[in-house]
Every structure is written in C-alpha cells, then in structure tokens.
Design a protein around this motif. Sequence first.
Motif, PDB file in Angstrom:
ATOM      1  N   LEU A 225       0.803  -1.215   0.000  1.00 49.60           N
ATOM      2  CA  LEU A 225       0.000   0.000   0.000  1.00 49.60           C
ATOM      3  C   LEU A 225       0.836   1.265   0.000  1.00 49.60           C
ATOM      4  CD1 LEU A 225      -2.641  -1.081   2.682  1.00 49.60           C
ATOM      5  CD2 LEU A 225      -3.046  -0.805   0.222  1.00 49.60           C
ATOM      6  N   PHE A 226       2.116   1.168   0.345  1.00 49.29           N
ATOM      7  CA  PHE A 226       2.939   2.355   0.475  1.00 49.29           C
ATOM      8  C   PHE A 226       4.398   1.985   0.232  1.00 49.29           C
ATOM      9  CE2 PHE A 226       5.195   5.617   3.005  1.00 49.29           C
ATOM     10  CZ  PHE A 226       4.620   6.764   2.443  1.00 49.29           C
ATOM     11  N   ASP A 227       5.164   2.940  -0.306  1.00 53.37           N
ATOM     12  CA  ASP A 227       6.575   2.722  -0.595  1.00 53.37           C
ATOM     13  C   ASP A 227       7.405   2.940   0.673  1.00 53.37           C
ATOM     14  OD1 ASP A 227       9.107   2.487  -1.580  1.00 53.37           O
ATOM     15  OD2 ASP A 227       9.052   4.331  -2.782  1.00 53.37           O
ATOM     16  N   PHE A 228       7.950   1.863   1.213  1.00 52.54           N
ATOM     17  CA  PHE A 228       8.777   1.953   2.408  1.00 52.54           C
ATOM     18  C   PHE A 228      10.269   2.043   2.081  1.00 52.54           C
ATOM     19  CE2 PHE A 228       4.869   0.659   4.374  1.00 52.54           C
ATOM     20  CZ  PHE A 228       4.927   1.255   5.628  1.00 52.54           C
ATOM     21  N   GLU A 229      10.595   2.269   0.828  1.00 55.36           N
ATOM     22  CA  GLU A 229      11.981   2.498   0.416  1.00 55.36           C
ATOM     23  C   GLU A 229      12.902   1.384   0.913  1.00 55.36           C
ATOM     24  OE1 GLU A 229      13.321   6.698   0.556  1.00 55.36           O
ATOM     25  OE2 GLU A 229      11.367   7.104   1.494  1.00 55.36           O
ATOM     26  N   ARG A 230      12.444   0.146   0.722  1.00 56.27           N
ATOM     27  CA  ARG A 230      13.206  -1.068   1.031  1.00 56.27           C
ATOM     28  C   ARG A 230      13.408  -1.294   2.528  1.00 56.27           C
ATOM     29  NH1 ARG A 230      15.803  -3.364  -3.408  1.00 56.27           N
ATOM     30  NH2 ARG A 230      17.433  -4.269  -2.091  1.00 56.27           N
ATOM     31  N   GLN A 231      12.684  -0.575   3.364  1.00 49.39           N
ATOM     32  CA  GLN A 231      12.839  -0.780   4.798  1.00 49.39           C
ATOM     33  C   GLN A 231      12.111  -2.031   5.297  1.00 49.39           C
ATOM     34  OE1 GLN A 231      12.844   3.093   7.301  1.00 49.39           O
ATOM     35  NE2 GLN A 231      11.776   3.634   5.403  1.00 49.39           N
ATOM     36  N   PHE A 347      11.792  -1.840  15.307  1.00 49.93           N
ATOM     37  CA  PHE A 347      10.483  -1.431  14.817  1.00 49.93           C
ATOM     38  C   PHE A 347      10.564  -0.122  14.037  1.00 49.93           C
ATOM     39  CE2 PHE A 347       8.650  -3.502  18.915  1.00 49.93           C
ATOM     40  CZ  PHE A 347       8.844  -4.763  18.377  1.00 49.93           C
ATOM     41  N   LEU A 348       9.599   0.073  13.153  1.00 51.72           N
ATOM     42  CA  LEU A 348       9.464   1.323  12.398  1.00 51.72           C
ATOM     43  C   LEU A 348       8.135   1.951  12.796  1.00 51.72           C
ATOM     44  CD1 LEU A 348      10.298   3.346  10.237  1.00 51.72           C
ATOM     45  CD2 LEU A 348       9.506   1.745   8.489  1.00 51.72           C
ATOM     46  N   ILE A 349       8.214   2.927  13.698  1.00 57.54           N
ATOM     47  CA  ILE A 349       7.023   3.589  14.240  1.00 57.54           C
ATOM     48  C   ILE A 349       7.284   5.092  14.185  1.00 57.54           C
ATOM     49  CG2 ILE A 349       5.579   3.925  16.289  1.00 57.54           C
ATOM     50  CD1 ILE A 349       6.404   1.088  17.181  1.00 57.54           C
ATOM     51  N   ASP A 350       6.681   5.762  13.212  1.00 62.01           N
ATOM     52  CA  ASP A 350       7.022   7.170  13.029  1.00 62.01           C
ATOM     53  C   ASP A 350       5.962   7.884  12.209  1.00 62.01           C
ATOM     54  OD1 ASP A 350       8.509   9.464  13.297  1.00 62.01           O
ATOM     55  OD2 ASP A 350      10.143   8.837  11.986  1.00 62.01           O
ATOM     56  N   GLN A 351       5.962   9.190  12.348  1.00 61.26           N
ATOM     57  CA  GLN A 351       5.201  10.057  11.451  1.00 61.26           C
ATOM     58  C   GLN A 351       6.039  10.215  10.196  1.00 61.26           C
ATOM     59  OE1 GLN A 351       5.192  14.257  12.542  1.00 61.26           O
ATOM     60  NE2 GLN A 351       3.021  14.362  12.063  1.00 61.26           N
ATOM     61  N   HIS A 352       5.429  10.018   9.040  1.00 55.49           N
ATOM     62  CA  HIS A 352       6.202  10.074   7.810  1.00 55.49           C
ATOM     63  C   HIS A 352       6.747  11.484   7.597  1.00 55.49           C
ATOM     64  CE1 HIS A 352       7.204   9.850   3.519  1.00 55.49           C
ATOM     65  NE2 HIS A 352       7.354   8.555   3.757  1.00 55.49           N
ATOM     66  N   PRO A 353       8.021  11.610   7.183  1.00 53.23           N
ATOM     67  CA  PRO A 353       8.603  12.948   7.046  1.00 53.23           C
ATOM     68  C   PRO A 353       7.980  13.807   5.950  1.00 53.23           C
ATOM     69  CG  PRO A 353      10.095  11.250   6.221  1.00 53.23           C
ATOM     70  CD  PRO A 353       8.985  10.542   6.928  1.00 53.23           C
ATOM     71  N   LYS A 354       7.381  13.179   4.949  1.00 49.12           N
ATOM     72  CA  LYS A 354       6.752  13.942   3.866  1.00 49.12           C
ATOM     73  C   LYS A 354       5.249  14.016   4.048  1.00 49.12           C
ATOM     74  CE  LYS A 354       6.059  14.040  -1.169  1.00 49.12           C
ATOM     75  NZ  LYS A 354       6.378  13.365  -2.461  1.00 49.12           N
ATOM     76  N   TYR A 355       4.632  12.887   4.304  1.00 48.14           N
ATOM     77  CA  TYR A 355       3.180  12.828   4.460  1.00 48.14           C
ATOM     78  C   TYR A 355       2.862  12.913   5.949  1.00 48.14           C
ATOM     79  CZ  TYR A 355       3.737  11.103  -0.299  1.00 48.14           C
ATOM     80  OH  TYR A 355       4.081  10.974  -1.617  1.00 48.14           O
ATOM     81  N   PHE A 395      12.989   4.180  16.494  1.00 51.90           N
ATOM     82  CA  PHE A 395      11.872   3.748  15.642  1.00 51.90           C
ATOM     83  C   PHE A 395      11.671   4.661  14.436  1.00 51.90           C
ATOM     84  CE2 PHE A 395       9.713   2.111  19.787  1.00 51.90           C
ATOM     85  CZ  PHE A 395      10.589   1.047  19.830  1.00 51.90           C
ATOM     86  N   ARG A 396      12.554   5.607  14.223  1.00 45.21           N
ATOM     87  CA  ARG A 396      12.364   6.647  13.206  1.00 45.21           C
ATOM     88  C   ARG A 396      12.284   6.076  11.793  1.00 45.21           C
ATOM     89  NH1 ARG A 396      17.524   5.788  14.037  1.00 45.21           N
ATOM     90  NH2 ARG A 396      19.042   6.035  12.366  1.00 45.21           N
ATOM     91  N   TRP A 397      11.724   6.862  10.887  1.00 51.82           N
ATOM     92  CA  TRP A 397      11.779   6.580   9.451  1.00 51.82           C
ATOM     93  C   TRP A 397      13.244   6.675   9.043  1.00 51.82           C
ATOM     94  CZ3 TRP A 397       8.355   4.893   5.900  1.00 51.82           C
ATOM     95  CH2 TRP A 397       8.657   5.070   4.546  1.00 51.82           C
ATOM     96  N   ARG A 398      13.819   5.579   8.535  1.00 55.97           N
ATOM     97  CA  ARG A 398      15.268   5.523   8.336  1.00 55.97           C
ATOM     98  C   ARG A 398      15.652   4.782   7.045  1.00 55.97           C
ATOM     99  NH1 ARG A 398      13.335   2.319  12.379  1.00 55.97           N
ATOM    100  NH2 ARG A 398      14.034   0.153  12.462  1.00 55.97           N
ATOM    101  N   PRO A 399      15.262   5.292   5.886  1.00 55.03           N
ATOM    102  CA  PRO A 399      15.579   4.593   4.629  1.00 55.03           C
ATOM    103  C   PRO A 399      17.071   4.469   4.371  1.00 55.03           C
ATOM    104  CG  PRO A 399      14.734   6.803   4.201  1.00 55.03           C
ATOM    105  CD  PRO A 399      14.516   6.536   5.657  1.00 55.03           C
ATOM    106  N   GLU A 400      17.879   5.294   5.045  1.00 57.26           N
ATOM    107  CA  GLU A 400      19.329   5.183   4.855  1.00 57.26           C
ATOM    108  C   GLU A 400      19.849   3.821   5.297  1.00 57.26           C
ATOM    109  OE1 GLU A 400      18.631   6.785   9.007  1.00 57.26           O
ATOM    110  OE2 GLU A 400      17.782   7.150   7.003  1.00 57.26           O
ATOM    111  N   THR A 401      19.142   3.147   6.202  1.00 58.25           N
ATOM    112  CA  THR A 401      19.582   1.825   6.651  1.00 58.25           C
ATOM    113  C   THR A 401      19.302   0.744   5.612  1.00 58.25           C
ATOM    114  OG1 THR A 401      17.488   1.314   7.765  1.00 58.25           O
ATOM    115  CG2 THR A 401      19.164   2.483   9.051  1.00 58.25           C
ATOM    116  N   ALA A 402      18.504   1.072   4.600  1.00 58.79           N
ATOM    117  CA  ALA A 402      18.125   0.076   3.591  1.00 58.79           C
ATOM    118  C   ALA A 402      18.824   0.290   2.255  1.00 58.79           C
ATOM    119  CB  ALA A 402      16.607   0.107   3.382  1.00 58.79           C
ATOM    120  N   VAL A 403      19.718   1.255   2.181  1.00 61.19           N
ATOM    121  CA  VAL A 403      20.448   1.493   0.938  1.00 61.19           C
ATOM    122  C   VAL A 403      21.326   0.276   0.641  1.00 61.19           C
ATOM    123  CG1 VAL A 403      22.163   2.924  -0.217  1.00 61.19           C
ATOM    124  CG2 VAL A 403      20.414   3.990   1.219  1.00 61.19           C
ATOM    125  N   GLY A 404      21.168  -0.281  -0.551  1.00 67.30           N
ATOM    126  CA  GLY A 404      21.933  -1.468  -0.916  1.00 67.30           C
ATOM    127  C   GLY A 404      21.586  -2.694  -0.102  1.00 67.30           C
TER     128      GLY A 404
END
Length: 436
Positions: A225-231, A347-355, A395-404
């Motif tokens: 349902l949503f793009d989690f940027e590979r998280q 866990f990933l529990i956060d308010q989305h930084p854009k939405y 628990f922050r939104w952290r797509p940098e941890t999923a790079v590669g």
Amino acid sequence: MPELTHNSPILIVGGGTWGCSISLELARRGYQDVTVLDAYPIPAPISAGNDLNKIIEEDSPSVSDSDESYVWNRMHQLATKSWKTDSVYQPFYHPTGFVMAASQDDARHQIDAYMSSCRDKMRLLSSPAEFQNTMPDGILTGSFPNWKGVFREEGAGWVFARGALEAVRHEAAQLGVRFLTGAIKGNVQRLLYSSNDIIGAQTAEGREHRADRTILCAGANSDQLFDFERQLRPTAWTLAHIQMTETERTLWKELPVLFNSNLGFFIEPDAQNGELKIIDEHPGYCNFVKDPKTGDEKSIPFTKKQIPVQSEQKARQFLRETVPQIADRPFSFARVCWDADTPDRQFLIDQHPKYKSLVVAVGGSGNGFMMMPAVGTAVVDLIDGVIESRLKHAFRWRPETAVGRDWHDTQHRFGGDGTVRDFQKVYEWTNIGESE
C-alpha cells in the motif's frame, strides 16, 4: 496537517496485533472517532497473531547504556507491565518458564550471551538428563544431541495469542472503536493522497474513509500500500499442529517453552482443542518476484494453509531429538505465517517525514506479538507528542539503513541450511487436510 483533538477522526489500516493494540490505547486515552479497516473479520486468518501461542519474555535490566539495549529493555518493561497487570492482557499470560537452547556450533554462543542478559534464576543445561528434568517424566525422551541451554524458571512463558487479540479487539469496540471488516467494507485498496499528504484510505466498495491521521499497520502487506523504500522485507515462517490425546494434554499442561534457536520450539497443547504447535527454526522464507513497476526483486506475501515438505522434515527432526514418541504423528494443521523485517530488526514507528498525517507502525521483525501492548503505547505516545526521545530515534523513518539492502540477509537467525529460503524454489508442499 490538522492538529488533533480527541474528536479528530483517526483511521487504522490493519486490524492485526498492532492495529488492535493501537486502537485500544487510543480509546483509553479518550480518542472518540477511531476506525479500523481490515479485509478479514478479526482475528484474521492471515494474521500472525491469530495463533495458539507466542513466547513472552519479561523485562530485564540493561546490560549496557547503549541506545539499542535501552530501547529493547524499555519496550520489554512496558509490555511486561501489561501482560502481568492489565485486565485485558493479563488473563492470557502463562509464566511457565523458558528453556533456551542451541545445537549448531554457530548458534551455541548465544547461550552465554543470553545468560548474561537476564536477571532471573537460570539453570545451565548441558546433558540430555538435565534437559529432560525440566519437564515431568515421560515427556522429553529424546537424546538432545549436541544441545546446550539454560532453563529460565521465572520471567518468561507464553500467551494465548488468539485469545489476547480477541480480547483487545472486544475491549476497544466496547470503548467506541469502529471495526469495518471484510473483503468489501474493510479491504483497503489504496491510500488517499491530497496536497502532499495522506488523508485516508479507499476500500474495495469504493468508499473513501478520510481522517486527520492515518495509521498504517498492515503487517507484511504494508508495503503493498505504500513505498517503504526497502525498509520492509516480508518474511515468513512455518508452523504445524499435532493433535494430542486427553492423557497427554493433562501431562503436558503448564510446561516451560522449549526453544532451540536453530531447530524449533513447542509450547504446551492449547486448552481448547489439545493441539501442540511446532515451529521449525530457520532464517525465514521470502517470496521473491519482480516488481512490475520497477523491475526490482521484492518479497510478496501470500496465504497458504500448507508448509513446504522441507519444513515438515525439519520440524520432525526437532521432535525426534526432544519428544520422539510423537515425531511421526500426522500434522492436523499447518500454515505459512508472515512478518516484516526491517534492516536492523528494530520497529518502524514514526510520522512520515513527507506525508505528515501518515503514521507507520510496521516491522515486527519476529518480536511483534510479545511487544503488542508496548507498541500501542509507543504509537499513541508518538501521536500525543510524548514519546521518549530514545524510542523515537530508534523507531524513526530511516531509509538510509536500507540502501543497498541484501534481501537474503539472515539477520542473525539460525537453522535450516543457514540461508533465507525462497518460496519460488519450493516444489513440494504438504497436503494436510487435503484428499490424497
């Protein structure tokens, strides 16, 4: 982003373990317009929480002041308080004790680390007789080859998972939460976007449910349902049941959990039907397919009430080493059970930084049910702006941890052949409950 009041409409997408817990906590704090959407009646047959039992470990003191150690222990403390004292959760917790073991050389080192991390009474186990003596005579008759373990006699056990899920849902409904479920009314097809924000969700009947906050907690299906940027990596495990006799049900009552981190575990037979649940331990299965939009490989969950034959064989190996008297008994039930792993299994529990009106609560990473009450608290603390800073950071939104990100990372799990398995390469399944 609209400011919230207790009358603000809040929408929860997903009525599983976390969705129910979040809805109850919102209602308890006075939020009066909460709606939960799910494609199935709750508890959903595909929900990981719709299960006979789950392992519970109580809180223990931090072994260091690191953020990782603090966060893990703080969530344990919050969850333990509910499992032991909350009138909704407490009836389902059985503090029977916990045998933690391993038999592969690469997993055995965990035992010493586990002992050093717990304050509760421990008994070192290094011989078949020592393992056998953790339970009444006649149960653990296996030879326990190369097993090393500890018996944590206090501070751990199991919960009746389905019962807890049903009780939380019932209490939330009693407090005014609306549950809209089913393939038409509750089946979310897409999130609603407007002016760089998310304002709700649309269900299969075409109805748009608008809200001042949308909480996405649809488990392994969330990234559909949503793009989690590979998280998120949807990862599955396999379970089976064995029917026990009336005599066995009496003898096996109130047993400690028997867990081998590279072979599997079982918990006493359930009180309703007298079935014993067995798990075969391994780093997990994924269902790797090509994303039609991007061409990237990703894992897509599916529903199946069978398990691969290789999982059956490993489960029976576990039984032969521990309770060989039932190792060849037919399975009465089996299914694939999905979760979602984050790169660091946090866990990933956060308010989305854009939405800004979207809150995500995902990434159970194998620990979601044990932390069920604590997650409800953390999510509503986040919404109320009072979440602890160290939890918020972890628990922050952290797509940098999923790079590669390596989709085949075992994430420090053991068992099987030591790799993440691919359902696309499974060609032989059990036929439990099917006609020959």
